[in-house]
Each structure stands twice: as C-alpha cells, then as structure tokens.
Motif scaffolding. Structure first.
Motif, PDB file in Angstrom:
ATOM      1  N   VAL A 158      -2.319   8.003   3.935  1.00 57.55           N
ATOM      2  CA  VAL A 158      -1.736   8.077   2.596  1.00 57.55           C
ATOM      3  C   VAL A 158      -2.131   6.847   1.783  1.00 57.55           C
ATOM      4  CG1 VAL A 158       0.225   9.391   3.474  1.00 57.55           C
ATOM      5  CG2 VAL A 158       0.398   6.910   3.312  1.00 57.55           C
ATOM      6  N   GLU A 159      -1.940   6.947   0.500  1.00 64.42           N
ATOM      7  CA  GLU A 159      -2.158   5.797  -0.364  1.00 64.42           C
ATOM      8  C   GLU A 159      -0.948   4.868  -0.289  1.00 64.42           C
ATOM      9  OE1 GLU A 159      -4.950   5.038  -2.014  1.00 64.42           O
ATOM     10  OE2 GLU A 159      -5.819   6.832  -1.084  1.00 64.42           O
ATOM     11  N   SER A 209      -9.327   0.719   2.302  1.00 64.65           N
ATOM     12  CA  SER A 209      -8.556  -0.220   1.495  1.00 64.65           C
ATOM     13  C   SER A 209      -7.558   0.522   0.616  1.00 64.65           C
ATOM     14  CB  SER A 209      -9.507  -1.038   0.622  1.00 64.65           C
ATOM     15  OG  SER A 209      -8.794  -1.930  -0.196  1.00 64.65           O
ATOM     16  N   GLY A 210      -6.312   0.053   0.623  1.00 63.23           N
ATOM     17  CA  GLY A 210      -5.264   0.674  -0.177  1.00 63.23           C
ATOM     18  C   GLY A 210      -4.565   1.822   0.511  1.00 63.23           C
ATOM     19  N   GLN A 211      -4.979   2.150   1.740  1.00 71.94           N
ATOM     20  CA  GLN A 211      -4.399   3.286   2.441  1.00 71.94           C
ATOM     21  C   GLN A 211      -3.625   2.849   3.686  1.00 71.94           C
ATOM     22  OE1 GLN A 211      -7.917   5.678   3.235  1.00 71.94           O
ATOM     23  NE2 GLN A 211      -7.544   6.929   1.405  1.00 71.94           N
ATOM     24  N   SER A 212      -2.843   3.773   4.224  1.00 70.84           N
ATOM     25  CA  SER A 212      -2.098   3.568   5.464  1.00 70.84           C
ATOM     26  C   SER A 212      -2.131   4.848   6.288  1.00 70.84           C
ATOM     27  CB  SER A 212      -0.637   3.209   5.188  1.00 70.84           C
ATOM     28  OG  SER A 212      -0.514   2.004   4.471  1.00 70.84           O
ATOM     29  N   TYR A 213      -2.096   4.675   7.593  1.00 70.29           N
ATOM     30  CA  TYR A 213      -1.878   5.806   8.494  1.00 70.29           C
ATOM     31  C   TYR A 213      -0.437   5.722   8.963  1.00 70.29           C
ATOM     32  CZ  TYR A 213      -1.603   8.364  12.890  1.00 70.29           C
ATOM     33  OH  TYR A 213      -1.196   9.201  13.897  1.00 70.29           O
ATOM     34  N   ASP A 269     -15.797  -3.831   0.097  1.00 68.60           N
ATOM     35  CA  ASP A 269     -14.490  -3.526  -0.455  1.00 68.60           C
ATOM     36  C   ASP A 269     -13.589  -2.824   0.524  1.00 68.60           C
ATOM     37  OD1 ASP A 269     -15.562  -1.036  -0.259  1.00 68.60           O
ATOM     38  OD2 ASP A 269     -15.541  -0.581  -2.393  1.00 68.60           O
ATOM     39  N   GLY A 270     -14.052  -2.677   1.736  1.00 67.09           N
ATOM     40  CA  GLY A 270     -13.231  -2.026   2.741  1.00 67.09           C
ATOM     41  C   GLY A 270     -13.451  -0.538   2.818  1.00 67.09           C
ATOM     42  N   HIS A 271     -14.160   0.047   1.885  1.00 64.03           N
ATOM     43  CA  HIS A 271     -14.366   1.496   1.917  1.00 64.03           C
ATOM     44  C   HIS A 271     -15.665   1.884   2.591  1.00 64.03           C
ATOM     45  CE1 HIS A 271     -11.005   2.833  -0.610  1.00 64.03           C
ATOM     46  NE2 HIS A 271     -11.170   1.698  -1.249  1.00 64.03           N
ATOM     47  N   GLY A 272     -16.544   0.929   2.841  1.00 66.50           N
ATOM     48  CA  GLY A 272     -17.882   1.213   3.306  1.00 66.50           C
ATOM     49  C   GLY A 272     -17.976   2.153   4.469  1.00 66.50           C
ATOM     50  N   ASP A 327      11.420   6.172  14.956  1.00 64.42           N
ATOM     51  CA  ASP A 327      10.954   5.209  13.955  1.00 64.42           C
ATOM     52  C   ASP A 327       9.587   5.615  13.422  1.00 64.42           C
ATOM     53  OD1 ASP A 327      13.205   3.733  14.243  1.00 64.42           O
ATOM     54  OD2 ASP A 327      12.250   1.962  15.129  1.00 64.42           O
ATOM     55  N   LYS A 328       9.407   5.365  12.130  1.00 65.51           N
ATOM     56  CA  LYS A 328       8.134   5.636  11.467  1.00 65.51           C
ATOM     57  C   LYS A 328       7.361   4.326  11.342  1.00 65.51           C
ATOM     58  CE  LYS A 328       7.881   8.499   7.975  1.00 65.51           C
ATOM     59  NZ  LYS A 328       7.986   9.093   6.619  1.00 65.51           N
ATOM     60  N   VAL A 329       6.110   4.332  11.797  1.00 67.88           N
ATOM     61  CA  VAL A 329       5.245   3.150  11.737  1.00 67.88           C
ATOM     62  C   VAL A 329       4.096   3.427  10.777  1.00 67.88           C
ATOM     63  CG1 VAL A 329       3.780   1.551  13.033  1.00 67.88           C
ATOM     64  CG2 VAL A 329       5.815   2.528  14.109  1.00 67.88           C
ATOM     65  N   ALA A 330       3.807   2.478   9.902  1.00 65.49           N
ATOM     66  CA  ALA A 330       2.678   2.586   8.977  1.00 65.49           C
ATOM     67  C   ALA A 330       1.661   1.498   9.311  1.00 65.49           C
ATOM     68  CB  ALA A 330       3.149   2.442   7.532  1.00 65.49           C
ATOM     69  N   TRP A 331       0.429   1.914   9.547  1.00 67.16           N
ATOM     70  CA  TRP A 331      -0.670   0.969   9.730  1.00 67.16           C
ATOM     71  C   TRP A 331      -1.396   0.866   8.402  1.00 67.16           C
ATOM     72  CZ3 TRP A 331       1.053   4.082  13.595  1.00 67.16           C
ATOM     73  CH2 TRP A 331       1.223   3.514  14.864  1.00 67.16           C
ATOM     74  N   THR A 332      -1.395  -0.310   7.796  1.00 69.78           N
ATOM     75  CA  THR A 332      -1.976  -0.448   6.471  1.00 69.78           C
ATOM     76  C   THR A 332      -3.243  -1.288   6.508  1.00 69.78           C
ATOM     77  OG1 THR A 332      -1.512  -1.087   4.172  1.00 69.78           O
ATOM     78  CG2 THR A 332      -0.588  -2.486   5.893  1.00 69.78           C
ATOM     79  N   HIS A 333      -4.238  -0.874   5.752  1.00 67.29           N
ATOM     80  CA  HIS A 333      -5.500  -1.604   5.668  1.00 67.29           C
ATOM     81  C   HIS A 333      -5.252  -2.937   4.972  1.00 67.29           C
ATOM     82  CE1 HIS A 333      -9.509  -2.745   4.329  1.00 67.29           C
ATOM     83  NE2 HIS A 333     -10.021  -1.861   5.163  1.00 67.29           N
ATOM     84  N   ALA A 334      -5.558  -4.030   5.684  1.00 68.20           N
ATOM     85  CA  ALA A 334      -5.313  -5.363   5.128  1.00 68.20           C
ATOM     86  C   ALA A 334      -6.593  -6.177   4.997  1.00 68.20           C
ATOM     87  CB  ALA A 334      -4.310  -6.122   6.001  1.00 68.20           C
ATOM     88  N   GLY A 335      -7.719  -5.648   5.450  1.00 66.39           N
ATOM     89  CA  GLY A 335      -8.953  -6.409   5.322  1.00 66.39           C
ATOM     90  C   GLY A 335     -10.090  -5.775   6.088  1.00 66.39           C
ATOM     91  N   GLY A 336     -11.310  -6.142   5.699  1.00 64.40           N
ATOM     92  CA  GLY A 336     -12.495  -5.672   6.398  1.00 64.40           C
ATOM     93  C   GLY A 336     -12.876  -4.254   6.019  1.00 64.40           C
ATOM     94  N   GLU A 337     -13.691  -3.646   6.869  1.00 62.20           N
ATOM     95  CA  GLU A 337     -14.131  -2.279   6.637  1.00 62.20           C
ATOM     96  C   GLU A 337     -13.006  -1.297   6.967  1.00 62.20           C
ATOM     97  OE1 GLU A 337     -17.642  -1.807   9.016  1.00 62.20           O
ATOM     98  OE2 GLU A 337     -18.895  -2.208   7.272  1.00 62.20           O
ATOM     99  N   SER A 338     -13.313  -0.038   6.778  1.00 53.20           N
ATOM    100  CA  SER A 338     -12.352   1.001   7.138  1.00 53.20           C
ATOM    101  C   SER A 338     -12.048   0.929   8.627  1.00 53.20           C
ATOM    102  CB  SER A 338     -12.922   2.381   6.798  1.00 53.20           C
ATOM    103  OG  SER A 338     -13.154   2.494   5.412  1.00 53.20           O
ATOM    104  N   HIS A 339     -10.827   1.322   8.974  1.00 45.20           N
ATOM    105  CA  HIS A 339     -10.360   1.279  10.358  1.00 45.20           C
ATOM    106  C   HIS A 339      -9.925   2.668  10.811  1.00 45.20           C
ATOM    107  CE1 HIS A 339     -10.305  -3.108  10.366  1.00 45.20           C
ATOM    108  NE2 HIS A 339      -9.641  -3.081   9.223  1.00 45.20           N
TER     109      HIS A 339
END
Length: 831
Positions: free
Chosen positions: A716-717, A797-801, A695-698, A745-757
């Motif tokens: 953040v969520e 999953s569901g989060q962004s840096y 589920d990406g949280h592993g 500029d503000k950049v958001a990296w969002t989880h889009a797949g796979g395990e946690s990053h």
C-alpha cells in the motif's frame, strides 16, 4: 636503512605466510592463487611477466564508470585493513556501507546498473561476496571475510576490463595499490603503527606478485624506485612508531603511481585514475577519523552483562514470594538469548561458558524456582553469573573490567532498593559479595581500576564499598546514600576513561539493571519507588550516560528513538495498567540493540585528526595535471569539486559535519572523473543522501530500467494508521530485525531507503499451520522468488507491505534482493 625489494621480500615472506590474503582487487585472479603472495601452496608456477599493452584506449563515460569501481576496489581494501587491525565490527559496517552505496548507485553509468549491464555473472558474484564478507566479519572470521573481499575485487576488475581495456584496467589497478599505500598512512594516523607496518608488508608482498609491478616498471625504473623505496621507508617508520614519517613516505609512494600513469596512458585516463585515488583517500580519512572503536565482541559481552543483572531480579522476585514472576523473568532471559547475536558468539568463544550459563545455570534456575528450592535458586544464580563472566572475559578482552564496573553499579542499585524495602541484611550481603568479587579481581576489575587511578581505586573501595555493609545494617540512610553515590561516581569516572563505545556498553548494563529493578518494584507493589527508579534512569540517559546518549543518536536515529520510547514505557508502566516488568524486559532488549548500534558505528568519537590526509589531497590537486583537465572539462563540476574538497578538510579539522562533507566529496570526485572524460552530462546526479542517484523505485537489485514492477496484494501507499508495529526497510537491513507481537497484530514494513525491497517469509521458517505470507501475495517461498524475478512483490519508496499475524510462533523472513547482504528478520508472535 632503506628497504630493498629483495630484503623486504625476504623479511615479509615469513611474517605473512599463511595469512590468506590474495589480491582483493589489487591483483588479477591468477595472481590471487600464487603461493608466494598468499602463503598458500597451490602448486602453480609464477607466471611470466606480461608486457604492458599499448595505450590505445580513449577516455569516455565507461572510463569514468571504471573509476567508480576502482574506488570500490580501494574500499574493499579499507575493510581488509580494518580486519587486519582487529576492527572486525568496523570492517563489517564498512562492507555494509559499500553494499548500501552500491545499491543506491543507479543510472546507466552508476556503479550498480553499470555492473549488472556489463556482466550479470559478475554482478551476482559481487553482491554475494559482499554479503559473505560482512557476515564473516560479524562472526569474527576475518580470514573468511578477506577471501570474499578478494573475490569481490576480482569481480570489479573483470568488468573494468570489459568496459575499457586491459591497458586502462592495469593502470587503475596501479592506482589501487596507491590507495593501499595510503591505508598505511590512515592506520598510523590513528595511532595504530603496528597494524600499519603489518599492512605495509602485505602491500609490498602483493605488489611484487601483481601485474601492477610490471606496469610500474614499464613507466621507467625511476618510478619503480620512487614507489618501492618510500613504501619500504613507510614500513620501517611504522615499525618504529613514527606516524609523521609514515605520512611523508606514503605521500611519496602514491605520487609515484600518479606520475607513472601519465607516462603510460593519455592524460585524461591518468587524470581519471588520479581522481579515483583522491576519492579513495577521502574514504580513508573518514575511516581514520572513526578508527579505534571496540570490536563486536564488546557488544556481545554487553548483552551478556545485561543478563547478569536480570538474573538477580529473578532471584529477588523469588525471595519476595513471586514465584511465577520469577520464573517468567528467568525464562525471558532464555527466550532472548536464543535469538540473540551473542548466542553463537558465546558458544564459539567458550563452549564451557555457554553450557554453564544456558544449560547448567538457566535451566537449573527455572527448575529450582518451580520446586521452591531456595538453595537451588542461589546455586543456579551463581552458576549463571560465573558462566556469563567467563563469556564476557572471552568476548570483551581488555574491555571486560569496564563492563564489570557497569555490573557493579547495577548491583549497588539493587542493594539500595533492597535496603529501601526494609531488607538491610540482604543489602549488606550484596555489598559484601561485591567486595569479595572485587578482591578476587573478577574480570580483571580490581587490578585495572587500581592501574587506571590510585585515587579512584581508594575512593571506590576504601572510602565507600567497605563502609556500605555497616551502613546498611545500621539503617543509616544518610550513610547509605553517601556511600552508594560515592562508589557509583568513582565507577562512572573509571568507565569514562575507556572511551565512548566501551563506556556506552557499561552504561547499557547499568541501565538494564535499573529498568528491571523498576519492573520488580512495580511487581511488588512499590509503584511510587518504581516510577522514581525509572525516571532516574531516564534522567541519567538524558544527562549523557558517559556519552551513551549521543553515541546512540549518532549511530541510528531509529535506534535512539526506540531506546527512549522503551525506557519511557517502563516509567509509564510503573503507574499504569501495563506489566512493568515486561516493559523493562523490552527495554533491556533495546539497550542491547543500542549497544550494537554504537559499536558497529565504530570509532573513537572523532578523536583521530584525519585532516592531514585530505589537506595533502587539496595541496597536490592544486598543482596536479588533472586540475587543469577538470577545469577545462566542465567548469561547474570543477568549482563544485574544489569546494567540496575544501569543505571536507574544514569538517575534519573542526570535527563537525564530517559525514555530510565526506559524502559530498565522494559524489563530486565521482562526477569529476566524468568531466575529465568529456562526459559530464553522463554523470550520476549528486544527491543529499549517502550514495545518491536512486529513488528507491529502480530495479530492486535487478537493474531497473523501464520494466514495470508490481507490489501486489497488501502493498500500500504510506503506512496504515491502524498498523500495530512498523518495521523500517533501510538499504540493506530491517529495523528492528527482531520484533515481538501478539496474535492479531498488524505489522507494516515500510520502505525507508535504498532500492525496492521484498518481504518474503522463509518457507520452513514459519510455524506449522501458518499461512504463507510475502509481499506479492504468493503461496510459497519458491513462488515468491520466481515472482520477484518477474517483477512482482516489490515494495518501493513511499510504500509499505502489511500483514496481520494469526499464528503464534517464530516467523523468519528475508528481503530477496538483499539477502546476500544479511537483510533478514524475525517476527515472534505470542498468544
């Protein structure tokens, strides 16, 4: 004439010497070092044949897990097969897919966590080898890639033995050879019989030196002959170009492996091995269906082709008295090339072309523009063009004439726009220059077009190109439109004959030229015409663009949307307040990225009918001993497996929904092994995505489990509404990998797949004076890496840096758990 063991070894020993392929998982590490198998003189003696251990192991969930790894071992050989067939880009993509599937294969008996819990050392070595293999394929170094894949195969083989026994491992290794035989079939089915013969000879030579050889002989001489005899027949048929005979022979050889396994081990273990072979053939079918695409060199060359169009715009702006804009246009090429994937590829392909383009050409062009040196500008443009053309020929090979066609269309568009601005003589000169280059057979264009179609050749040159100079000079609007359109239509038809990936690369060059034309026109104040040009480019893409539209969308939804948005931004900028040429430059970058996506997605658009591969799996399953074992082991899994197999055959027959059907078959084959092992309840869950089960949280690459993981500051969520830019973190990539932003500029990296990053800045890869940044809020790269090991800095999953950039310059960053797979990125911050 049938190949005998001695005759095959005699004939293949010379042909394969120095190739550098060891076992790649089909042999043990010791056999991988033998000079007779690899063509490398190691000075070691051939080990004495070993006796096959008594079959004492019982089937269990661990046996099914070992079968998962066996399919992965087989897929490593798929990548080797593609590399040997000259399909480096497709091989790189396949390795990336193996890595992504591995990352997503969670659970106690999933391939990922099962490997890590069995051996941390093997786990880290496996991931590292996969990352090295993918990078090597991308860099055009297939022998290096094959060496890394060999190491990855050894890693899997070692854990198979740890989780089961030497008996089970040798049986599974025998099934790996069965899958390698089926790779010969996949190549022949794709029309690549020469490559099939080469791979077949490699399989034979490797088999003779592997423990699997003795394992097969232990089952009985008849099984040995039933394997090697048809394998020899397959090689002979491939050498003769007989794909149908290859198919029949490889079926016989692989069936010998199945029959032998039942002689050697209890039925459940043999059945599980048979299912691993079915799973491997499922991936072979997917590979064959997408075979025949161009190499990565075509994508590199397509990027250079865009530069050829853009350098002409710099000259146009200079001619119009817009020296600052001309200088910026030239510098934008330089800036993009410095970070482009084509940079190193061009330098390696032709040092002379690289120097001519970048140092002798671009540098001179900027200087000439600054000095107001008209002749210097012309000379520099010619130098840039010549250097790029040499590089395109070196990188694209047989596809170079098609890219030249796309460039010609872009230049014809330039001529029409110069004519529309009242520069008829300039337009006529452009047409005459194109005619001269055509007659000189630049990039092999003239001869290739003539060989492809005499009618197209005469239509393009004699009916239209030769008539254009007079039409331009005479100011004959109707004649200009007729001949420009006629010439372009002929070239579009020619490009289409090359197949979608190459035609897409040509279309990208043409569209880059049109977009930057719109930017130039807007800069010169011709906003109405600029909007029309941009709109026409958009309509061309929406109309298909020789398959480019569909190919980009199929390759990457994200890339497709980014491409369309960038093209739409050009159109909006022509009548708005934004800088239209800057928007056109951004689009040019997206066009290049889209071409990479199409080429890396591989394939010939489904032209290869791979359904016979799976039809035979279906037919053999109905009468196979594992059929009854699966039905008795878990009826629900049996029903699902058979339905998935049937659906996959239908999808291959119809050419639609192949990816989805292949994915479901892969997962159901995996779970069928657990059912046969009597461990259906231990099987990973079947998911809708590729690889499934996580589920990406592993563990984010560290094994999951019940540990607590933290994101830390700025994780953040969701995605903040005020983010100026968003980067998707897929299973093993940042998309886009390169991003240009402005200070603040503000950049958001969002989880889009796979395990946690993680999002981790490279300590020496950020500008002097910049504050260190990373998910987890660390103050150095060392601290970030240590923190990751301790469960900090995870973006799930569901989060962004989120990070706001305050310091101009280039910021390099990585994802710690997926760095070995090439998950790296760059943010360029401009003042």
């Amino acid at each position: 004439m049938r190949h005998t063991r001695r005759r095959l070894l005699k004939t293949t020993g010379v042909a394969l010497g120095g190739v550098g392929l060891a076992g790649c998982g089909g042999q043990s590490t010791s056999e991988a070092d033998e000079s007779t198998a690899t063509g490398t003189d190691t000075g070691t003696e051939t080990p004495e044949p070993t006796e096959t251990p008594e079959p004492t192991a019982e089937a269990s969930a661990s046996t099914a897990l070992a079968a998962e790894w066996n399919v992965m071992r087989a897929r490593l050989h798929d990548a080797v097969t593609l590399g040997r067939a000259g399909q480096d880009a497709a091989a790189a993509t396949l390795v990336g897919d193996v890595f992504a599937r591995f990352e997503n294969a969670g659970g106690e008996y999933g391939a990922h966590e099962g490997l890590e819990s069995t051996s941390e050392e093997a786990y880290e070595s496996f991931e590292g080898n996969l990352g090295e293999a993918r990078s090597a394929f991308e860099e055009g170094a297939p022998n290096d890639a094959i060496g890394a894949l060999d190491g990855a195969g050894d890693d899997l083989r070692s854990v198979q033995e740890s989780r089961t026994s030497s008996t089970v491992t040798e049986i599974l290794s025998l099934f790996v050879f069965g899958s390698r035989v089926r790779n010969i079939d996949a190549l022949a089915m794709a029309g690549m019989t020469d490559a099939a013969a080469t791979v077949g000879e490699r399989v034979f030579a490797d088999f003779e030196q592997a423990p699997a050889h003795e394992t097969l002989e232990a089952a009985g001489e008849e099984y040995h002959e039933e394997f090697e005899g048809p394998l020899g027949d397959a090689i002979e048929a491939a050498n003769g170009g007989d794909a149908e005979a290859v198919h029949e022979a490889t079926l016989s050889a692989s069936q010998a492996v199945v029959d032998a396994a039942y002689e050697l081990v209890p039925d459940p273990i043999a059945g599980i091995g048979h299912l691993s072979l079915m799973g491997a053939v499922g991936f072979d079918a997917e590979m064959a269906a997408g075979m025949g695409g161009p190499g990565l060199g075509v994508a590199h060359a397509a990027g250079l082709n865009g530069y050829r169009a853009r350098v002409r715009d710099a000259a146009w702006l200079y001619d119009a008295g817009e020296s600052e804009a001309a200088k910026a246009a030239a510098q934008s090429i330089f800036q993009h090339f410095e970070g482009a994937r084509a940079h190193e590829a061009l330098e390696e392909a032709s040092e002379e072309a690289y120097e001519q383009f970048e140092h002798e050409g671009l540098d001179a062009l900027v200087t000439a523009i600054e000095d107001g040196d008209d002749a210097g500008v012309d000379d520099a443009v010619t130098t840039v063009h010549d250097g790029l053309t040499t590089g395109i020929e070196a990188l694209a090979g047989d596809a170079a004439p098609v890219l030249e066609s796309g460039f010609f269309r872009a230049r014809l568009g330039d001529a029409r726009e110069r004519y529309g601005q009242g520069e008829g003589e300039v337009a006529a000169t452009i047409a005459e220059n194109l005619f001269a280059r055509f007659e000189e057979n630049e990039a092999g264009f003239h001869e290739t077009l003539e060989a492809e179609s005499e009618d197209l050749y005469h239509t393009f040159e004699e009916e239209h190109l030769t008539a254009l100079p007079d039409a331009f000079r005479a100011g004959d609007d109707d004649a200009v439109e007729t001949h420009v359109t006629g010439a372009m239509d002929a070239l579009v038809e020619f490009e289409a004959s090359a197949g979608t990936p190459v035609a897409s690369a040509a279309a990208a060059g043409y569209m880059t030229g049109r977009a930057t034309d719109a930017g130039v026109l807007a800069t010169l104040g011709a906003t109405e015409r600029a909007e029309t040009v941009a709109s026409d480019a958009f309509a061309y893409f929406e109309g298909g663009a020789n398959g480019f539209h569909e190919a980009v969308e199929a390759a990457s939804e994200d890339r497709y949307h980014a491409f369309e948005e960038a093209l739409g931004a050009v159109r909006s900028a022509t009548t708005g307040t934004a800088d239209a040429y800057d928007a056109a430059t951004t689009f040019a970058d997206e066009a290049t990225s889209a071409t990479y996506a199409v080429v890396e997605n591989g394939g010939s658009g489904g032209d290869v009918n791979a359904s016979p591969l799976m039809s035979d799996v279906f037919a053999t399953f109905e009468n196979a001993r594992v059929h009854e074992a699966l039905e008795e082991g878990d009826h629900e899994t049996y029903e699902s497996f058979e339905a998935a197999l049937s659906d996959y055959v239908s999808a291959l027959d119809g050419g639609e929904g192949v990816d989805e059907a292949a994915e479901r078959f892969a997962q159901l084959t995996r779970n069928a092994a657990f059912a046969v092992a009597g461990a259906a309840d231990e099987a990973p869950e079947v998911s809708a995505g590729r690889g499934g089960g996580r589920d990406g949280h592993g563990g984010g690459g560290r094994g999951g489990g019940d540990r607590d993981f933290e994101g830390g500051p700025n994780v953040v969520e969701g995605v903040p509404d005020d983010a100026d830019h968003v980067v998707d973190m897929t299973a093993v990539a940042f998309e886009p990998a390169e991003l240009t932003v402005s200070v603040g500029d503000k950049v958001a990296w969002t989880h889009a797949g796979g395990e946690s990053h993680s999002v981790t800045a490279v300590g020496d890869g950020i500008p002097d004076g910049a504050s260190y940044w990373a998910s987890g809020g660390f103050d150095s790269e060392e601290a970030a890496r240590t923190g990751w090991e301790e469960g900090q800095g995870y973006v799930a999953s569901g989060q962004s840096y989120v990070h706001t950039f305050e310091t101009a310059g280039e910021h390099a960053y990585v994802c710690i758990p997926h760095e070995a797979a090439g998950m790296e990125g760059t943010v360029v911050v401009e003042e």
